[in-house]
Design an enzyme around this catalytic site. Structure first.
Site, PDB file in Angstrom:
ATOM      1  CB  SER A 183      21.723  48.664  29.296  1.00 53.78           C
ATOM      2  OG  SER A 183      20.658  49.146  30.347  1.00 53.78           O
ATOM      3  CE1 TYR A 221      17.572  45.787  25.748  1.00 54.03           C
ATOM      4  CE2 TYR A 221      17.547  46.489  27.936  1.00 54.03           C
ATOM      5  CZ  TYR A 221      17.803  46.690  27.134  1.00 54.03           C
ATOM      6  OH  TYR A 221      19.352  47.450  26.810  1.00 54.03           O
ATOM      7  CE  LYS A 263      21.677  45.371  25.837  1.00 53.76           C
ATOM      8  NZ  LYS A 263      22.680  45.071  24.585  1.00 53.76           N
TER       9      LYS A 263
HETATM   10  N1  UFG Z   1       8.705  58.282  31.256  1.00 55.83           N
HETATM   11  C1  UFG Z   1       7.568  58.735  31.264  1.00 55.83           C
HETATM   12  N2  UFG Z   1       6.517  59.164  29.691  1.00 55.83           N
HETATM   13  C2  UFG Z   1       7.106  58.299  28.969  1.00 55.83           C
HETATM   14  C3  UFG Z   1       8.449  57.253  28.677  1.00 55.83           C
HETATM   15  C4  UFG Z   1       9.043  57.647  30.135  1.00 55.83           C
HETATM   16  O1  UFG Z   1       7.177  59.518  32.089  1.00 55.83           O
HETATM   17  O2  UFG Z   1       5.994  58.089  28.222  1.00 55.83           O
HETATM   18  C5  UFG Z   1       9.393  58.044  31.936  1.00 55.83           C
HETATM   19  C6  UFG Z   1       9.822  56.539  32.243  1.00 55.83           C
HETATM   20  O3  UFG Z   1       8.636  56.392  33.949  1.00 55.83           O
HETATM   21  C7  UFG Z   1      11.384  56.913  33.282  1.00 55.83           C
HETATM   22  C8  UFG Z   1      11.468  58.258  32.235  1.00 55.83           C
HETATM   23  O4  UFG Z   1      10.820  58.698  31.898  1.00 55.83           O
HETATM   24  O5  UFG Z   1      10.922  57.205  34.515  1.00 55.83           O
HETATM   25  C9  UFG Z   1      12.816  57.072  31.754  1.00 55.83           C
HETATM   26  O6  UFG Z   1      12.230  56.436  30.604  1.00 55.83           O
HETATM   27  P1  UFG Z   1      12.924  55.533  29.073  1.00 55.83           P
HETATM   28  O7  UFG Z   1      11.790  54.632  28.508  1.00 55.83           O
HETATM   29  O8  UFG Z   1      13.287  56.465  28.144  1.00 55.83           O
HETATM   30  O9  UFG Z   1      14.611  55.052  30.017  1.00 55.83           O
HETATM   31  P2  UFG Z   1      14.065  53.730  30.899  1.00 55.83           P
HETATM   32  O10 UFG Z   1      15.254  54.378  32.207  1.00 55.83           O
HETATM   33  O11 UFG Z   1      13.047  52.893  31.047  1.00 55.83           O
HETATM   34  O12 UFG Z   1      15.083  53.161  30.151  1.00 55.83           O
HETATM   35  C10 UFG Z   1      16.623  52.866  30.438  1.00 55.83           C
HETATM   36  C11 UFG Z   1      16.789  51.914  28.750  1.00 55.83           C
HETATM   37  C12 UFG Z   1      16.700  50.774  29.088  1.00 55.83           C
HETATM   38  C13 UFG Z   1      16.335  49.930  30.049  1.00 55.83           C
HETATM   39  C14 UFG Z   1      15.784  50.585  30.895  1.00 55.83           C
HETATM   40  C15 UFG Z   1      16.022  49.304  32.122  1.00 55.83           C
HETATM   41  O13 UFG Z   1      16.601  53.023  28.299  1.00 55.83           O
HETATM   42  O14 UFG Z   1      17.349  49.897  27.327  1.00 55.83           O
HETATM   43  O15 UFG Z   1      16.304  51.790  31.388  1.00 55.83           O
HETATM   44  O16 UFG Z   1      14.833  49.691  33.005  1.00 55.83           O
HETATM   45  F1  UFG Z   1      16.095  48.850  29.502  1.00 55.83           F
END
Ligand code: UFG
Length: 343
Positions: free
Chosen positions: A128, A153, A157
């Site tokens: 990831s 998590y 990885k």
């Molecule tokens: N976000 C929102 N509202 C929500 C959900 C997400 O604004 O309800 C934003 C988050 O703050 C972020 C973006 O949308 O800026 C993406 O969020 P996600 O949760 O979809 O994805 P992430 O980038 O946080 O997650 C990814 C991978 C994970 C990993 C993580 C590490 O999906 O497997 O990065 O930070 F662990």
């Protein structure tokens, strides 16, 4: 292909696993799916079979159960394993670290141990972009230093990458590829497979589609005061069908004996950052609907921005993200409608 190669897909009933199983069969491989349905449903395997118009080999196995796994290795002649099976909720991993270390690392080590015992050469590991953390320089390349993990998590990885590197170095017949996924989104164009999160989704797109479906009243945008063009976080959203094809390219490289090192790492993203607000607007336009959303506080642990330099995967794997983001967002919505029975 004269002699079909078989690929074992652990976690093959999951979001990325189902799409990869389809892509592998379409590319001429046979697949054996194993899954314990801890975060998926038998209907996911049925979706794979419907798309392919044929049955696929399936065994309900927990990869933490070494004896059950050994039976799979005895039964099927695969040379290549794609190991998806893992827990993936960042927040849950903070609350229950032992559950994550136990499941994600034991299952991974069991797979590697069985590969060694049965002389099976190729393992592809689902890593990831989380391993890069809050990188100093963007976009990140595969040689960008990893940052200390900010969740158990993410740590699983990093540790699994290290285990794979060390095992490939030590065991003569073992070859490994780690694919570092950015943010997988979308669904198969048939709308027969897609992401099936249980409970309240953590990730952006499932929350978006559930809000569009009226299951969630309002989408929360986590923070608008980041040092980014519109103040919301930047991510690299990769279509899951493109992501599945990256696995096929990596399997081709392994089975074709093209690897230049025993352990290789590739970023799998589009190379293009999108902000949360940009993604919301594009989702609305692509699907001709309005999403209720509000800006709320930052979510702890979110990095302001991360996106991929994809040159290595482009050049070495001969793979490139191809799907148009608007098609991807239409597929996400089509899948949600399919799941909810919305016309
Ligand atoms: N976000 C929102 N509202 C929500 C959900 C997400 O604004 O309800 C934003 C988050 O703050 C972020 C973006 O949308 O800026 C993406 O969020 P996600 O949760 O979809 O994805 P992430 O980038 O946080 O997650 C990814 C991978 C994970 C990993 C993580 C590490 O999906 O497997 O990065 O930070 F662990």
């Amino acid at each position: 292909m004269a002699n079909k190669e078989t690929v074992l897909v652990s976690g093959g009933a999951g979001y990325i696993g189902t799409h990869t199983a389809v892509a592998l069969v379409e590319a001429g491989y046979d697949v054996v799916i194993i899954d314990n349905f801890s975060n998926s449903e038998p209907s996911a395997v049925e979706g794979v079979e419907k798309i392919l118009g044929r049955k696929v080999a399936f065994e309900k196995v927990d990869t933490c159960d070494k004896d059950a796994l050994r039976k799979v290795f005895e039964k099927y002649p695969f040379n290549t394993v794609i190991h998806f099976a893992a827990y993936k909720a960042v927040g849950e991993s903070m609350a229950e670290p032992l559950k994550y270390y136990q499941n994600n690392l034991v299952s991974f080590m069991n797979i590697v141990e069985m590969m060694k015992e049965f002389n099976r050469p190729n393992i592809l590991f689902s890593s990831s972009a989380t391993v890069y953390g809050d990188a100093e320089k963007l976009p990140v390349t595969e040689t960008t230093p990893r940052q200390p993990a900010t969740s158990p998590y993410g740590n699983t990885k990093q540790i699994a990458e290290d285990i794979l590197r060390d095992c490939c170095r030590a065991y003569e017949g073992l070859y490994g590829i780690a694919l570092r996924y950015f943010n997988p989104i979308g669904a198969h164009p048939s709308a027969l497979i897609g992401e099936l999160p249980r409970g309240v989704p953590n990730n952006l797109i499932p929350f978006v589609t559930q809000t569009a479906a009226g299951i969630r009243p309002m989408l929360s945008v986590f923070g608008s005061d980041y040092n980014t063009p519109d103040g919301t976080c930047l991510r690299d959203y990769i279509d899951v069908v493109d992501l599945a094809k990256a696995h096929v390219a990596a399997v081709n490289r392994m089975t074709g004996h093209k690897m230049e090192q025993k352990y290789e790492i590739f970023n799998v993203g589009t190379g293009t950052p999108l902000s949360v607000l940009e993604l919301i607007t594009r989702f609305e336009t692509a699907n001709d609907l309005k999403l209720p959303y509000k800006i709320v506080d930052r979510r702890p642990g979110d990095v302001p921005a991360v996106w991929a330099d994809t040159a290595l995967a482009n050049e070495v794997l001969g793979w490139k993200a191809e799907r148009d983001i608007d098609d991807t967002l239409r597929a996400s919505w089509a899948w949600e409608k399919h799941v909810r029975g919305i016309k």
